[in-house]
Motif scaffolding. Structure first.
Motif, mmCIF file in Angstrom:
data_model
loop_
_atom_site.group_PDB
_atom_site.id
_atom_site.type_symbol
_atom_site.label_atom_id
_atom_site.label_comp_id
_atom_site.label_asym_id
_atom_site.label_seq_id
_atom_site.Cartn_x
_atom_site.Cartn_y
_atom_site.Cartn_z
ATOM 1 N N LYS A 160 31.956 46.348 50.149
ATOM 2 C CA LYS A 160 32.999 45.336 50.064
ATOM 3 C C LYS A 160 33.937 45.633 48.912
ATOM 4 O O LYS A 160 33.656 46.446 48.035
ATOM 5 C CB LYS A 160 32.385 43.950 49.882
ATOM 6 N N THR A 161 35.058 44.931 48.939
ATOM 7 C CA THR A 161 36.006 44.962 47.832
ATOM 8 C C THR A 161 36.575 43.564 47.667
ATOM 9 O O THR A 161 36.785 42.846 48.649
ATOM 10 C CB THR A 161 37.132 45.988 48.075
ATOM 11 N N VAL A 162 36.806 43.171 46.441
ATOM 12 C CA VAL A 162 37.362 41.859 46.120
ATOM 13 C C VAL A 162 38.738 42.054 45.510
ATOM 14 O O VAL A 162 38.936 42.958 44.682
ATOM 15 C CB VAL A 162 36.446 41.086 45.142
ATOM 16 N N PHE A 163 39.688 41.239 45.902
ATOM 17 C CA PHE A 163 41.060 41.417 45.436
ATOM 18 C C PHE A 163 41.788 40.079 45.455
ATOM 19 O O PHE A 163 41.278 39.083 45.975
ATOM 20 C CB PHE A 163 41.799 42.415 46.334
ATOM 21 N N GLN A 166 47.154 40.934 56.429
ATOM 22 C CA GLN A 166 48.361 40.136 56.538
ATOM 23 C C GLN A 166 48.127 38.664 56.221
ATOM 24 O O GLN A 166 47.003 38.165 56.240
ATOM 25 C CB GLN A 166 48.930 40.241 57.969
ATOM 26 N N ARG A 167 49.249 37.985 55.933
ATOM 27 C CA ARG A 167 49.291 36.529 55.764
ATOM 28 C C ARG A 167 48.274 36.049 54.730
ATOM 29 O O ARG A 167 47.521 35.112 54.955
ATOM 30 C CB ARG A 167 49.070 35.828 57.110
ATOM 31 N N LEU A 168 48.249 36.746 53.601
ATOM 32 C CA LEU A 168 47.409 36.332 52.481
ATOM 33 C C LEU A 168 48.117 35.234 51.697
ATOM 34 O O LEU A 168 49.309 34.974 51.892
ATOM 35 C CB LEU A 168 47.121 37.526 51.567
ATOM 36 N N GLU A 169 47.383 34.613 50.795
ATOM 37 C CA GLU A 169 47.963 33.637 49.874
ATOM 38 C C GLU A 169 48.084 34.298 48.511
ATOM 39 O O GLU A 169 47.099 34.820 47.977
ATOM 40 C CB GLU A 169 47.096 32.384 49.780
ATOM 41 N N ALA A 170 49.267 34.300 47.962
ATOM 42 C CA ALA A 170 49.502 34.958 46.683
ATOM 43 C C ALA A 170 48.586 34.400 45.599
ATOM 44 O O ALA A 170 48.391 33.190 45.488
ATOM 45 C CB ALA A 170 50.968 34.793 46.274
ATOM 46 N N ALA A 171 48.002 35.300 44.812
ATOM 47 C CA ALA A 171 47.137 34.996 43.664
ATOM 48 C C ALA A 171 45.763 34.467 44.060
ATOM 49 O O ALA A 171 44.935 34.215 43.196
ATOM 50 C CB ALA A 171 47.800 34.006 42.708
ATOM 51 N N ARG A 172 45.473 34.327 45.345
ATOM 52 C CA ARG A 172 44.160 33.853 45.758
ATOM 53 C C ARG A 172 43.223 35.035 45.960
ATOM 54 O O ARG A 172 43.633 36.105 46.424
ATOM 55 C CB ARG A 172 44.242 33.062 47.054
ATOM 56 N N ARG A 173 41.947 34.850 45.613
ATOM 57 C CA ARG A 173 40.973 35.923 45.711
ATOM 58 C C ARG A 173 40.433 36.017 47.132
ATOM 59 O O ARG A 173 40.185 35.006 47.788
ATOM 60 C CB ARG A 173 39.827 35.712 44.731
ATOM 61 N N PHE A 216 30.768 54.508 52.318
ATOM 62 C CA PHE A 216 32.109 53.953 52.475
ATOM 63 C C PHE A 216 32.689 53.578 51.117
ATOM 64 O O PHE A 216 31.971 53.141 50.210
ATOM 65 C CB PHE A 216 32.084 52.703 53.363
ATOM 66 N N TRP A 217 34.010 53.742 51.002
ATOM 67 C CA TRP A 217 34.760 53.273 49.839
ATOM 68 C C TRP A 217 35.949 52.480 50.355
ATOM 69 O O TRP A 217 36.696 52.944 51.225
ATOM 70 C CB TRP A 217 35.256 54.443 48.994
ATOM 71 N N LEU A 218 36.132 51.275 49.817
ATOM 72 C CA LEU A 218 37.228 50.407 50.227
ATOM 73 C C LEU A 218 38.178 50.198 49.056
ATOM 74 O O LEU A 218 37.741 49.863 47.946
ATOM 75 C CB LEU A 218 36.712 49.042 50.706
ATOM 76 N N ASP A 219 39.470 50.383 49.306
ATOM 77 C CA ASP A 219 40.495 50.176 48.278
ATOM 78 C C ASP A 219 41.676 49.466 48.903
ATOM 79 O O ASP A 219 42.040 49.727 50.061
ATOM 80 C CB ASP A 219 40.950 51.510 47.685
ATOM 81 N N THR A 220 42.284 48.570 48.145
ATOM 82 C CA THR A 220 43.485 47.877 48.608
ATOM 83 C C THR A 220 44.672 48.288 47.741
ATOM 84 O O THR A 220 44.536 48.508 46.534
ATOM 85 C CB THR A 220 43.306 46.350 48.552
ATOM 86 N N PHE A 221 45.842 48.380 48.373
ATOM 87 C CA PHE A 221 47.060 48.785 47.679
ATOM 88 C C PHE A 221 48.211 47.902 48.143
ATOM 89 O O PHE A 221 48.264 47.487 49.307
ATOM 90 C CB PHE A 221 47.413 50.247 47.990
ATOM 91 N N THR A 222 49.128 47.640 47.245
ATOM 92 C CA THR A 222 50.352 46.978 47.663
ATOM 93 C C THR A 222 51.201 47.972 48.450
ATOM 94 O O THR A 222 51.033 49.189 48.333
ATOM 95 C CB THR A 222 51.158 46.465 46.458
#
Length: 237
Positions: A23-26, A80-87, A102-108
């Motif tokens: 998992k990854t948390v962002f 998609q359709r995330l809420e800004a600043a919410r984890r 597995f490796w999970l990464d998120t990018f803008t």
């Protein structure tokens, strides 16, 4: 004892699941007006995840680690359709019969398009793996919109981690059956502390813990009262 057995069972199951979950948390980024993004995201036709479509069962290509690709093959998806600043938390689950790292990464979006290595990986994935035909299990949602929204790009790297005497299998590992992730895919945090999907379990264990506290106190006082009662003297003949 029942409570203890239940807790031990829960710990055992948690350890078992952990072996097959990554998992990854962002946090959701600020809103972005997608029509002003180039290249256009909808041209990439990435599989997308959102609250409306939170579960994505699919197959991910994997390869054994090499000097050129120490983490195997890369796959890309759109959050998609995330809420800004919410984890949020994104998880990937796979069967133990297909050992894979597995490796999970998120990018803008901006970070990806401003980094040559990332945009090259994204483009190659779109061209060679998607071929503009999503599998039946994958959901595609046009990314372009007239309104700004919070989006992220998710990169998943998959490296096979087993050994086989089958030369064909070693040269061409089979795709891995995965769920991205264990519903919901995008797991919002309540008060930015607790994952929403864990809230029912947290409430259950809280109730059990409170009940066990009062029950143990009652049992202790009962045993103490029994122990403090004077022993009856035996009758003399």
């Amino acid at each position: 004892m029942r409570v203890l057995a239940g807790l031990l069972c829960t710990v055992t199951l948690a350890c078992t699941v952990k072996a097959n979950v990554e998992k990854t948390v962002f946090r959701g980024p600020g809103d972005l007006l997608l029509p002003h993004v180039h290249p256009r995201l909808d041209a990439l036709r990435l599989g997308s995840l959102s609250h409306a479509h939170p579960v994505l069962p699919t197959q991910l290509p994997a390869h054994f680690p090499s000097r050129a690709a120490p983490r195997g093959l890369e796959s890309w998806y759109l959050l998609q359709r995330l809420e800004a600043a919410r984890r949020y938390e994104v998880r990937i689950c796979w069967p133990a019969t297909q050992p894979t790292d597995f490796w999970l990464d998120t990018f803008t979006v901006r970070d990806v398009f401003d980094t040559p290595g990332l945009v090259k990986s994204l483009t190659q994935y779109s061209e060679h793996h998607q071929q503009f035909h999503l599998s039946e299990s994958e959901h595609y949602e046009p990314a372009q919109s007239a309104t700004a929204q919070s989006v992220l790009l998710l990169r998943i790297q998959a490296a096979a981690s087993y050994y086989s005497t089958n030369r064909t299998l070693m040269e061409h590992p089979e795709p891995v059956d995965v769920d991205i992730t264990n519903a919901p895919v995008l797991d919002p945090f309540l008060l930015n502390i607790l994952p929403q999907s864990l809230a029912p379990f947290a409430a259950y264990f809280t109730v059990v813990a409170i009940g066990a506290w009062f029950l143990s106190g009652y049992i202790f006082h009962w045993i103490d009262s029994v122990a403090s009662e004077p022993l009856l003297k035996p009758h003399s003949d």
